[in-house]
Design a protein around this motif. Structure first.
Motif, PDB file in Angstrom:
ATOM      1  N   VAL A  71      -8.399   0.364  13.711  1.00  0.00           N
ATOM      2  CA  VAL A  71      -7.649   0.700  12.502  1.00  0.00           C
ATOM      3  C   VAL A  71      -8.106   2.032  11.925  1.00  0.00           C
ATOM      4  O   VAL A  71      -7.340   2.713  11.227  1.00  0.00           O
ATOM      5  N   CYS A  72      -9.342   2.454  12.223  1.00  0.00           N
ATOM      6  CA  CYS A  72      -9.823   3.743  11.743  1.00  0.00           C
ATOM      7  C   CYS A  72      -9.227   4.922  12.521  1.00  0.00           C
ATOM      8  O   CYS A  72      -9.382   6.077  12.112  1.00  0.00           O
ATOM      9  N   GLY A 125       0.117  -4.457   2.144  1.00  0.00           N
ATOM     10  CA  GLY A 125      -1.328  -4.372   1.993  1.00  0.00           C
ATOM     11  C   GLY A 125      -1.890  -5.554   1.233  1.00  0.00           C
ATOM     12  O   GLY A 125      -1.277  -6.615   1.147  1.00  0.00           O
ATOM     13  N   THR A 130      -9.114   3.113   5.634  1.00  0.00           N
ATOM     14  CA  THR A 130      -8.325   2.079   4.967  1.00  0.00           C
ATOM     15  C   THR A 130      -8.203   0.847   5.862  1.00  0.00           C
ATOM     16  O   THR A 130      -7.756   0.945   7.004  1.00  0.00           O
ATOM     17  N   GLY A 131      -8.579  -0.302   5.355  1.00  0.00           N
ATOM     18  CA  GLY A 131      -8.426  -1.543   6.101  1.00  0.00           C
ATOM     19  C   GLY A 131      -9.511  -1.809   7.129  1.00  0.00           C
ATOM     20  O   GLY A 131      -9.459  -2.835   7.817  1.00  0.00           O
ATOM     21  N   ASP A 143     -11.209  -5.043   6.355  1.00  0.00           N
ATOM     22  CA  ASP A 143     -10.249  -6.140   6.464  1.00  0.00           C
ATOM     23  C   ASP A 143     -10.004  -6.512   7.920  1.00  0.00           C
ATOM     24  O   ASP A 143      -9.966  -7.689   8.283  1.00  0.00           O
ATOM     25  N   ASP A 191       0.833  -1.201   0.000  1.00  0.00           N
ATOM     26  CA  ASP A 191       0.000   0.000   0.000  1.00  0.00           C
ATOM     27  C   ASP A 191       0.868   1.252   0.000  1.00  0.00           C
ATOM     28  O   ASP A 191       1.799   1.375   0.800  1.00  0.00           O
ATOM     29  N   ALA A 249      -3.664   0.501   7.091  1.00  0.00           N
ATOM     30  CA  ALA A 249      -4.335  -0.706   7.576  1.00  0.00           C
ATOM     31  C   ALA A 249      -3.573  -1.411   8.684  1.00  0.00           C
ATOM     32  O   ALA A 249      -3.864  -2.563   9.001  1.00  0.00           O
ATOM     33  N   ASN A 262      -4.141  -8.044   4.861  1.00  0.00           N
ATOM     34  CA  ASN A 262      -4.488  -7.197   6.004  1.00  0.00           C
ATOM     35  C   ASN A 262      -5.231  -7.998   7.063  1.00  0.00           C
ATOM     36  O   ASN A 262      -4.969  -7.882   8.264  1.00  0.00           O
TER      37      ASN A 262
END
Length: 329
Positions: free
Chosen positions: A308-309, A64, A274-275, A278, A20, A314, A69
């Motif tokens: 993860v946010c 990534g 992102t992620g 996942d 990534d 990720a 992930n």
């Protein structure tokens, strides 16, 4: 509840080996780069390099790929984790493999002299990411290279949704996983994937998939239903366990006629999505193979997705994993 063989606690992911490349930019940059807002587009490596050259700041590079992930998340949770894919040579390949090992993941990497795959993830101020993908060596996997031995001892085989663009490889992976006695989990990955491969997805879900995971956009594209409850009902008819993720509202899990509502975890600011899907799958699949209830597994998925946010990219940092492990205790 779906039961698993107690001797098979491994979660094996098979998918694309990708690095990534993360940049923070505006919607105007997304448009100029010819990316689909919130979606994924396949491009050449030169297209990615051109976009990077026009970015405001130098990019951040991390391992990534959707399945990767998720499997890294399983390894960080303390689960028995394996990842199968094909990498190229050079610095990006080394970065990818060393990160797997450091994350308690067994790397089973086929090799190619081609460029290692990479994804330019353009993160906009609304925390959405728009992806430009070059598969590189990861697209060179051959069906005969995938065997049931790759899934030996596996309770859940996570097959990356993006593999639908190579039906021969997708069928080989699904068949090998089933021959090894694994349950198959499929995350639909992106609404653009579903739109472009709707018929093939119908075929493989009906034939192979035990655990089906989708967000709102993916579920709408796959089922043709704009109503969430109806979309979940259709998903639940196609798999033993079906998940509908609804972002900040949490998720719904359908299994054998029963529907569970799983509330979201955390209340902090979202930095980057992102992620998120996942890592949600990391917690959920780890919970399932570890004998947790569906509700407990969903709650762990929500916690991993929330953590993860809170960061860019990720990869959940160590302090985030500490919070997750404390919640598990």
């Amino acid at each position: 509840m779906v039961e698993f063989d107690k001797e098979k606690r491994r979660i094996t992911g098979i998918g694309s080996v990708l690095v990534d490349i993360l940049v923070h930019e505006t919607d105007a940059f997304v448009e100029k780069a010819e990316a689909v807002k919130g979606g994924m587009t396949y491009v050449s490596p030169d297209h990615i390099e051109q976009a990077i050259s026009e970015a405001s700041d130098p990019p951040v590079m991390v391992p990534g790929g959707a399945a990767c992930n998720t499997i890294i998340g399983v390894g960080r949770l303390g689960g028995e984790a394996r990842f199968v894919g094909k990498s190229g040579n050079g610095q990006l390949a080394g970065l990818f493999e060393s990160n797997l090992a450091a994350s308690n993941v067994e790397p089973v990497l086929l090799k190619s002299p081609s460029l290692t795959g990479r994804v330019l993830s353009i993160i906009t101020p609304d925390a959405q990411r728009s992806m430009l993908t070059y598969l590189g060596a990861s697209a060179e996997v051959r069906a005969q290279e995938i065997t049931p031995q790759h899934f030996e001892g596996t309770g859940i085989a996570l097959v990356e949704g993006y593999l639908v663009f190579n039906p021969e490889i997708m069928r080989a992976a699904l068949s090998a996983a089933k021959d090894a006695g694994a349950r198959v989990a499929l995350d639909l990955s992106s609404f653009t994937v579903v739109e472009e491969a709707r018929g093939f997805l119908d075929e493989i879900v009906d034939t192979y998939v035990d655990i089906l995971i989708a967000n709102e956009d993916e579920a709408r594209a796959f089922t043709g239903c704009s109503d969430e409850a109806e979309a979940l009902r259709v998903l639940g008819e196609k798999a033993d366990v079906a998940v509908l993720k609804v972002g900040e509202r949490g998720s719904f899990i359908a299994s054998r006629g029963t529907v569970l509502s799983v509330p979201p975890e955390g209340n902090g600011a979202v930095v980057d999505t992102t992620g998120a899907g996942d890592l949600w799958a990391s917690g959920f699949l780890y919970g399932m193979v570890s004998g947790y209830s569906l509700g407990e597994s969903g709650a762990l998925g929500s916690l991993c997705g929330y953590e993860v946010c809170r960061v860019v990219g990720a990869n959940i940092p160590e302090e985030g994993w500490d919070r997750i492990r404390s919640a598990l205790k």
